[in-house]
Design an enzyme around this catalytic site. Sequence first.
Site, PDB file in Angstrom:
ATOM      1  N   ASN A  28       0.813  -1.224   0.000  1.00  0.00           N
ATOM      2  CA  ASN A  28       0.000   0.000   0.000  1.00  0.00           C
ATOM      3  C   ASN A  28       0.845   1.271   0.000  1.00  0.00           C
ATOM      4  OD1 ASN A  28       1.016  -0.089   2.604  1.00  0.00           O
ATOM      5  ND2 ASN A  28      -0.867   0.614   3.576  1.00  0.00           N
ATOM      6  N   LYS A  29       2.152   1.149  -0.239  1.00  0.00           N
ATOM      7  CA  LYS A  29       3.022   2.319  -0.174  1.00  0.00           C
ATOM      8  C   LYS A  29       2.985   3.117  -1.475  1.00  0.00           C
ATOM      9  CE  LYS A  29       4.574   1.975   4.048  1.00  0.00           C
ATOM     10  NZ  LYS A  29       3.833   0.830   4.575  1.00  0.00           N
TER      11      LYS A  29
END
Length: 389
Positions: free
Chosen positions: A187-188
């Site tokens: 999710n970065k």
Amino acid sequence: MKNSKLKIQYAKVFIGERERKHINDVLDSGWLTTAKKTLQFEEKFADYIGAKYACAVNSCTAALHLAVDALGIRPGDKVFIPSMTFTSTAEVVRYVGADPVFLDTEYRTNLITPEILEDAVKKYPDVRFLIIVHYGGQAADLTNIIDICNKNNIKIIEDAAHAFPTKHNGRYIGQFGLITCFSFYANKTITTGEGGMLVTDDESIYNRSKIMRLHGINRDIWDRFTSDKPSWEYDVVDAGFKYNLTDLAAAIGLGQLENAELFRKERQKIAEFYYKNLSDIDCIDLPITYGSFEDHAWHLFPIILNENAPISRNKFIELMSDNGIGTSVHYKPLHQMTYYKEKYNLKPDQFPNAEKTWRGNVSLPIYPFMTEDELEYISDVIHEIFGYF
């Protein structure tokens, strides 16, 4: 509401043709783990942020552990760490038998400020290390924090899991301290699925990290299997770890890196929408942003339900979910976690800002290519929840 019910997940990864091309190159090569794509990813990442060296690993946790090892942090040492962070920031200190000293953070930024650090140095004059966390995509005030650390003989590791591509005073995070650690988790801001990067300008730190990331072996081990000349010989010079990044993961990272600024601009647009459309709700505190929006990576958009909120944070998350909107919480502070709370006898009143944040913090969706309809729907739902229609 203006829109019919939509389904909006909290996080979503964009994978395009660039990533697929790099992946196909790896598949066609006949070698899937660490090799030339990983080296290429390291070189391009270091060049992007302006660092001399980059060492790719399988998580930011691994990068932080290698950083702690490279700085020689050992049992009996103490390390300043914010309570408002993910557990990996603290756990790597425990890996080597050292002890975290937890600090409060600024309300609405979740950053350690120079003032907080100065107070901590007076209270704990024997601490010689700091892991500074750049929260949510915004940089801490490194200029003043580095000055304080230099005056007090404190070495800094930067936890930049949220901070790519983030700038401070016009320079990318990764150009300032001894060691900076990045995350490429799913999710970065850019992703390799699982992955991380340690960057440094110090050749000895780089060499140590490169050896320790793969069992303490003193050479690039893939040459054993891919070279057309006999090259089986290697040596183990220390008891290292299994932290290498695969070429398949690096291939995704190369494609993502090419779009990093596009992704950042897309997230900035979303942040600007939230600031414009949620500022009228007096029971929500929006994040404080210092400096230019263009310097912010916008990994998170964390709002805080304050004392005026008619419902709890957990009820808000439930109502958002009922309306098809995913959210998250960043974070439950470490002084609330059983292990750290009990081992270090931590009390909530030691961390008033983190406590105030924890009671109400919620992260809203912020990922590239969200549509205007999706953003308007999120705004409409939040306004309806708090009775602003």
